[in-house]
Scaffold this active site. Structure first.
Site, PDB file in Angstrom:
ATOM      1  N   LYS A   1       0.843  -1.206   0.000  1.00 20.47           N
ATOM      2  CA  LYS A   1       0.000   0.000   0.000  1.00 20.47           C
ATOM      3  C   LYS A   1       0.879   1.257   0.000  1.00 20.47           C
ATOM      4  O   LYS A   1       1.914   1.270  -0.658  1.00 20.47           O
ATOM      5  CB  LYS A   1      -0.991  -0.052   1.168  1.00 20.47           C
ATOM      6  CG  LYS A   1      -1.800  -1.371   1.157  1.00 20.47           C
ATOM      7  CD  LYS A   1      -2.954  -1.404   2.096  1.00 20.47           C
ATOM      8  CE  LYS A   1      -3.650  -2.772   2.005  1.00 20.47           C
ATOM      9  NZ  LYS A   1      -4.832  -2.875   2.850  1.00 20.47           N
TER      10      LYS A   1
ATOM     11  N   HIS B   1      -8.534  -3.368  -6.148  1.00 20.54           N
ATOM     12  CA  HIS B   1      -8.478  -3.413  -4.686  1.00 20.54           C
ATOM     13  C   HIS B   1      -9.628  -2.574  -4.114  1.00 20.54           C
ATOM     14  O   HIS B   1      -9.987  -1.541  -4.680  1.00 20.54           O
ATOM     15  CB  HIS B   1      -7.128  -2.884  -4.191  1.00 20.54           C
ATOM     16  CG  HIS B   1      -6.905  -3.204  -2.754  1.00 20.54           C
ATOM     17  ND1 HIS B   1      -7.490  -2.470  -1.744  1.00 20.54           N
ATOM     18  CD2 HIS B   1      -6.205  -4.198  -2.150  1.00 20.54           C
ATOM     19  CE1 HIS B   1      -7.154  -3.016  -0.582  1.00 20.54           C
ATOM     20  NE2 HIS B   1      -6.374  -4.062  -0.799  1.00 20.54           N
TER      21      HIS B   1
ATOM     22  N   GLU C   1      -9.702  -0.587  -1.790  1.00 23.24           N
ATOM     23  CA  GLU C   1      -9.330   0.810  -1.509  1.00 23.24           C
ATOM     24  C   GLU C   1      -9.382   1.648  -2.777  1.00 23.24           C
ATOM     25  O   GLU C   1      -9.549   2.870  -2.712  1.00 23.24           O
ATOM     26  CB  GLU C   1      -7.944   0.843  -0.842  1.00 23.24           C
ATOM     27  CG  GLU C   1      -8.028   0.339   0.589  1.00 23.24           C
ATOM     28  CD  GLU C   1      -6.792  -0.377   1.099  1.00 23.24           C
ATOM     29  OE1 GLU C   1      -5.708  -0.205   0.519  1.00 23.24           O
ATOM     30  OE2 GLU C   1      -6.932  -1.125   2.096  1.00 23.24           O
TER      31      GLU C   1
ATOM     32  N   SER D   1      -6.671  -9.241   6.840  1.00 25.06           N
ATOM     33  CA  SER D   1      -6.167  -9.611   8.171  1.00 25.06           C
ATOM     34  C   SER D   1      -5.505 -10.985   8.203  1.00 25.06           C
ATOM     35  O   SER D   1      -5.626 -11.701   9.195  1.00 25.06           O
ATOM     36  CB  SER D   1      -7.284  -9.505   9.223  1.00 25.06           C
ATOM     37  OG  SER D   1      -7.725  -8.164   9.323  1.00 25.06           O
TER      38      SER D   1
END
Ligand code: 13P
Length: 252
Positions: free
Chosen positions: A11, A95, A97, A213
């Site tokens: 990221k 993605h 995001e 996660s």
């Protein structure tokens, strides 16, 4: 048997020095196992430097996004060919995001995917539902739409260069990992949809990563599920120790 593919999505993290150090440590610690593939996806500003570090190692390089045009007046954007020339084999597209933070639509992602594959990149194509969509029992509807629209027009041959990443949005960066049952059910649904769209051979071959996660303590359980072929790792990919521990979870 499908190989396992673990990719780190860095990221918008790392300094140049940290990126080079992390890449070197990952390359040093990655297992020499033909059934395990490893890639790192640093910020675009560090791609060429990380490519130099990874040269001659078994670790691949990926970008985190690209434009669909070959070149042009698109301030701030990178073309697929630029990523390729910077040393990338992969690009992450879709993605959450990008979908939810930058408004990228299924139609736009289809154009990007088509362009990236056309340029010779492999695509890690991300899909996944929001918490509200899961709670409204819309998970399969969302995945169906993202796959059908995002992969529209691709051939079975092109699908050999597509990796899917199922990343439930509610599990990203939250520490709330999907249960093995939730992950396996979603992955089986995704593989079934690929079977409908591209046939049995493509469905059996396509790699489907889980993301959200993934940590050293849950990686092996997830990676042992029948339809989970790898992981797309965010936070835990920023430290060589934790990323390599996740990679170790893929060793059979
Ligand atoms: P985390 O592993 O930090 O939850 O991020 C997952 C992700 O978004 C990988 O692309």
């Amino acid at each position: 048997m499908r190989p396992k593919f673990i990719a780190g999505n860095w990221k918008m993290y790392t300094t140049l020095a940290a990126a080079k150090e992390l890449a070197a440590a990952v390359a040093k610690g990655a297992p020499a196992d033909p059934n395990i593939r490893v890639a790192v996806c640093p910020p675009s500003a560090w791609l060429t430097a990380v490519a130099s570090v990874l040269k001659g190692t078994a670790v691949s390089l990926g970008g985190q996004n690209c434009h669909f045009e070959k070149e042009g007046a698109f301030t701030g954007e990178l073309s697929p060919a630029m990523l390729l020339e910077a040393g990338c084999q992969y690009v992450i597209l879709g993605h959450s995001e990008r979908r939810h933070g930058f408004g990228e639509t299924d139609a736009l992602l289809n154009k990007k995917t088509t362009a990236a594959l056309g340029a010779g990149l492999k695509v890690i194509f991300c899909i996944g539902e929001l918490l509200a969509e899961r709670e409204a029992n819309q998970t399969e509807t969302v995945l169906d739409r993202q796959l059908t629209a995002g992969l529209a027009g691709l051939t079975s041959e092109q699908m050999a260069n597509v990796v899917l990443a199922y990343e439930p949005v509610w599990a990203i960066g939250t520490g709330k990992v999907a249960t093995p049952e939730q992950a396996q059910a979603a992955h089986a649904f995704v593989r079934g949809k690929i079977r409908t769209l591209f046939g049995e051979k493509v469905a059996q071959a396509v790699l489907i990563q889980y993301g959200g996660s993934v940590k050293p303590d849950n990686a092996a359980t997830l990676l042992n599920l029948p339809d989970v072929d790898g992981a797309l790792v965010g936070g835990a990919s920023l430290k060589a120790d934790s990323f390599l521990a996740i990679v170790a979870g893929a060793v059979r």
